[in-house]
Scaffold this motif. Structure first.
Motif, PDB file in Angstrom:
ATOM      1  N   UNK A 231       2.844  -4.281   4.248  1.00  0.00           N
ATOM      2  CA  UNK A 231       3.210  -4.806   5.562  1.00  0.00           C
ATOM      3  C   UNK A 231       2.962  -6.305   5.488  1.00  0.00           C
ATOM      4  N   UNK A 232       4.016  -7.088   5.653  1.00  0.00           N
ATOM      5  CA  UNK A 232       3.922  -8.541   5.515  1.00  0.00           C
ATOM      6  C   UNK A 232       4.408  -9.199   6.803  1.00  0.00           C
ATOM      7  N   UNK A 233       3.534 -10.032   7.401  1.00  0.00           N
ATOM      8  CA  UNK A 233       3.883 -10.715   8.647  1.00  0.00           C
ATOM      9  C   UNK A 233       3.351 -12.139   8.586  1.00  0.00           C
ATOM     10  N   UNK A 234       4.226 -13.080   8.217  1.00  0.00           N
ATOM     11  CA  UNK A 234       3.835 -14.477   8.061  1.00  0.00           C
ATOM     12  C   UNK A 234       3.991 -15.204   9.391  1.00  0.00           C
ATOM     13  N   UNK A 235       3.112 -14.863  10.328  1.00  0.00           N
ATOM     14  CA  UNK A 235       3.155 -15.464  11.658  1.00  0.00           C
ATOM     15  C   UNK A 235       1.793 -15.285  12.317  1.00  0.00           C
ATOM     16  N   UNK A 236       1.527 -16.090  13.326  1.00  0.00           N
ATOM     17  CA  UNK A 236       0.284 -15.945  14.083  1.00  0.00           C
ATOM     18  C   UNK A 236       0.504 -15.088  15.318  1.00  0.00           C
ATOM     19  N   UNK A 237       1.529 -14.251  15.288  1.00  0.00           N
ATOM     20  CA  UNK A 237       1.957 -13.520  16.482  1.00  0.00           C
ATOM     21  C   UNK A 237       1.129 -12.329  16.896  1.00  0.00           C
ATOM     22  N   UNK A 238       0.237 -11.814  16.041  1.00  0.00           N
ATOM     23  CA  UNK A 238      -0.548 -10.652  16.464  1.00  0.00           C
ATOM     24  C   UNK A 238      -2.009 -11.036  16.673  1.00  0.00           C
ATOM     25  N   UNK A 239      -2.758 -10.122  17.280  1.00  0.00           N
ATOM     26  CA  UNK A 239      -4.127 -10.423  17.691  1.00  0.00           C
ATOM     27  C   UNK A 239      -5.095  -9.381  17.161  1.00  0.00           C
ATOM     28  N   UNK A 240      -6.387  -9.605  17.428  1.00  0.00           N
ATOM     29  CA  UNK A 240      -7.427  -8.751  16.861  1.00  0.00           C
ATOM     30  C   UNK A 240      -7.276  -7.289  17.294  1.00  0.00           C
ATOM     31  N   UNK A 241      -6.863  -7.061  18.546  1.00  0.00           N
ATOM     32  CA  UNK A 241      -6.712  -5.674  18.983  1.00  0.00           C
ATOM     33  C   UNK A 241      -5.530  -4.984  18.302  1.00  0.00           C
ATOM     34  N   UNK A 242      -4.621  -5.779  17.713  1.00  0.00           N
ATOM     35  CA  UNK A 242      -3.512  -5.193  16.947  1.00  0.00           C
ATOM     36  C   UNK A 242      -3.968  -4.692  15.579  1.00  0.00           C
ATOM     37  N   UNK A 243      -4.970  -5.349  14.986  1.00  0.00           N
ATOM     38  CA  UNK A 243      -5.290  -5.083  13.584  1.00  0.00           C
ATOM     39  C   UNK A 243      -6.640  -4.430  13.324  1.00  0.00           C
ATOM     40  N   UNK A 244      -7.566  -4.443  14.294  1.00  0.00           N
ATOM     41  CA  UNK A 244      -8.897  -3.892  14.018  1.00  0.00           C
ATOM     42  C   UNK A 244      -8.826  -2.415  13.644  1.00  0.00           C
ATOM     43  N   UNK A 245      -8.221  -1.606  14.497  1.00  0.00           N
ATOM     44  CA  UNK A 245      -8.128  -0.172  14.203  1.00  0.00           C
ATOM     45  C   UNK A 245      -7.287   0.110  12.957  1.00  0.00           C
ATOM     46  N   UNK A 246      -6.074  -0.472  12.826  1.00  0.00           N
ATOM     47  CA  UNK A 246      -5.296  -0.235  11.607  1.00  0.00           C
ATOM     48  C   UNK A 246      -6.032  -0.644  10.331  1.00  0.00           C
ATOM     49  N   UNK A 247      -6.743  -1.785  10.370  1.00  0.00           N
ATOM     50  CA  UNK A 247      -7.488  -2.214   9.186  1.00  0.00           C
ATOM     51  C   UNK A 247      -8.545  -1.190   8.801  1.00  0.00           C
ATOM     52  N   UNK A 248      -9.305  -0.699   9.787  1.00  0.00           N
ATOM     53  CA  UNK A 248     -10.368   0.259   9.496  1.00  0.00           C
ATOM     54  C   UNK A 248      -9.817   1.569   8.942  1.00  0.00           C
ATOM     55  N   UNK A 249      -8.750   2.079   9.542  1.00  0.00           N
ATOM     56  CA  UNK A 249      -8.160   3.333   9.056  1.00  0.00           C
ATOM     57  C   UNK A 249      -7.595   3.146   7.657  1.00  0.00           C
ATOM     58  N   UNK A 250      -6.880   2.033   7.445  1.00  0.00           N
ATOM     59  CA  UNK A 250      -6.271   1.772   6.142  1.00  0.00           C
ATOM     60  C   UNK A 250      -7.336   1.615   5.060  1.00  0.00           C
ATOM     61  N   UNK A 251      -8.402   0.865   5.345  1.00  0.00           N
ATOM     62  CA  UNK A 251      -9.470   0.684   4.361  1.00  0.00           C
ATOM     63  C   UNK A 251     -10.197   1.995   4.085  1.00  0.00           C
ATOM     64  N   UNK A 252     -10.343   2.823   5.095  1.00  0.00           N
ATOM     65  CA  UNK A 252     -10.986   4.127   4.900  1.00  0.00           C
ATOM     66  C   UNK A 252     -10.193   5.000   3.938  1.00  0.00           C
ATOM     67  N   UNK A 253      -8.874   4.774   3.900  1.00  0.00           N
ATOM     68  CA  UNK A 253      -7.995   5.558   3.030  1.00  0.00           C
ATOM     69  C   UNK A 253      -7.793   4.906   1.661  1.00  0.00           C
ATOM     70  N   UNK A 254      -8.351   3.694   1.462  1.00  0.00           N
ATOM     71  CA  UNK A 254      -8.215   3.030   0.170  1.00  0.00           C
ATOM     72  C   UNK A 254      -7.234   1.884   0.142  1.00  0.00           C
ATOM     73  N   UNK A 255      -6.681   1.516   1.304  1.00  0.00           N
ATOM     74  CA  UNK A 255      -5.774   0.384   1.371  1.00  0.00           C
ATOM     75  C   UNK A 255      -6.506  -0.884   1.763  1.00  0.00           C
ATOM     76  N   UNK A 256      -5.746  -1.900   2.182  1.00  0.00           N
ATOM     77  CA  UNK A 256      -6.363  -3.180   2.504  1.00  0.00           C
ATOM     78  C   UNK A 256      -5.527  -3.909   3.542  1.00  0.00           C
ATOM     79  N   UNK A 257      -6.205  -4.764   4.343  1.00  0.00           N
ATOM     80  CA  UNK A 257      -5.522  -5.613   5.323  1.00  0.00           C
ATOM     81  C   UNK A 257      -6.301  -6.917   5.439  1.00  0.00           C
TER      82      UNK A 257
END
Length: 303
Positions: A231-257
């Motif tokens: 997932x590639x997004x070269x912009x400042x358009x999203x915020x912490x509430x957009x990425x906190x949960x996805x980052x945690x779930x993805x890292x728990x599964x072995x991915x990265x954000x």
């Protein structure tokens, strides 16, 4: 017996049930047809579903965890809500999970919960309901540790939702990660916030296919389902509430954000809400550093 469990286990378990209840509220409002849309600014809409789902989550969690900081996209003020919006039960699968020792005795004052009650609002108003997710992220200090991604309209079904969750170092639930197809490079990115800089970063990845969808939660779900490699997004358009949960779930599964520099975003309560350096997320098994290395310096400077 649930009160004997560590605070993090209880908080994530409560977030699972609160997110599912918020998903039901979103479905009910859509079925009633009363979206009551407010335009908050450029490409930034808010509906009755956003407002009501957030009230459900914040009231449900605040009543159980009064000392935990909760930050919601639609503001964090509390108010009276219908009694059936309040859920206090906890997901048993989360409670049964064994935590790493460092997560067993966390103080409430060190926790910040980030809530996006309806990620993908623009798509929701256009009828693209499968793009919609409810996001509840749990951070300890600056790090995203626990996450819940609820999809209210799973497979475009108006009466069925699904919930994915993860605690870093402990495990995941609600899904089984699928490895992306080999021999291709599939990138997912924004559907409604693209520009020349975003496209330049995508071109640098030399993708075989680009999937443009709404919502950070939805994009990370594509990574977990093996439908995209990054997932590639070269912009400042999203915020912490957009990425906190996805980052945690993805890292728990072995991915990265991370941001475009490969650095983790901070999720403590006093941090800047804006993700000013873009987002790169990679599916489990993908080489995150390769995607970081492909971002042109001109793109980093432009955003």
């Amino acid at each position: 017996m649930a009160q004997c469990q560590p605070l993090i286990s209880r908080l994530v378990a409560s977030s699972v049930t609160a997110a599912a209840q918020a998903g039901k509220i979103i479905r009910d409002i859509l079925n009633q047809g009363e979206l009551n849309i407010i335009d908050k600014g450029k490409n930034d809409l808010q509906t009755e579903a956003d407002r009501s789902a957030q009230k459900c989550i914040i009231e449900s969690l605040s009543r159980q965890y009064p000392d935990v900081t909760i930050i919601g996209e639609e503001g964090s003020s509390r108010c009276e809500v219908p009694s059936d919006w309040i859920v206090t039960d906890m997901d048993q699968d989360v409670l049964n999970l064994k935590l790493p020792k460092e997560l067993e005795n966390i103080s409430a004052k060190d926790i910040c919960v980030w809530v996006d009650p309806l990620d993908g609002t623009s798509e929701f108003t256009q009828g693209l309901v499968d793009h919609v997710t409810v996001l509840v992220g749990v951070a300890i200090g600056s790090r995203a540790i626990g996450g819940v991604i609820h999809q209210p309209f799973y497979n475009n079904n108006s009466s069925l939702g699904r919930t994915l969750w993860g605690i870093v170092g402990s495990g995941i639930g609600g899904f089984t990660p699928i490895s992306p197809i080999e021999g291709k490079r599939i990138i997912t990115t924004t559907r409604s916030h693209s520009n020349k800089i975003v496209q330049k970063a995508l071109d640098a990845m030399e993708p075989d296919e680009i999937i443009r969808v709404g919502g950070a939660g939805h994009k990370v779900m594509l990574l977990l389902e093996g439908k995209a490699h990054a997932y590639v997004f070269a912009s400042s358009g999203c915020k912490r509430w957009d990425t906190c949960a996805p980052e945690a779930v993805l890292k728990s599964a072995g991915g990265n954000l991370t941001d475009l520099y490969g650095e983790l975003y901070s999720y403590d309560a006093n941090t800047n809400y804006q993700n000013t350096k873009g987002v790169i997320a990679t599916a489990p098994g993908q080489q995150h550093s390769w995607y970081i290395s492909r971002i042109p310096e001109s793109v980093k400077q432009d955003i």
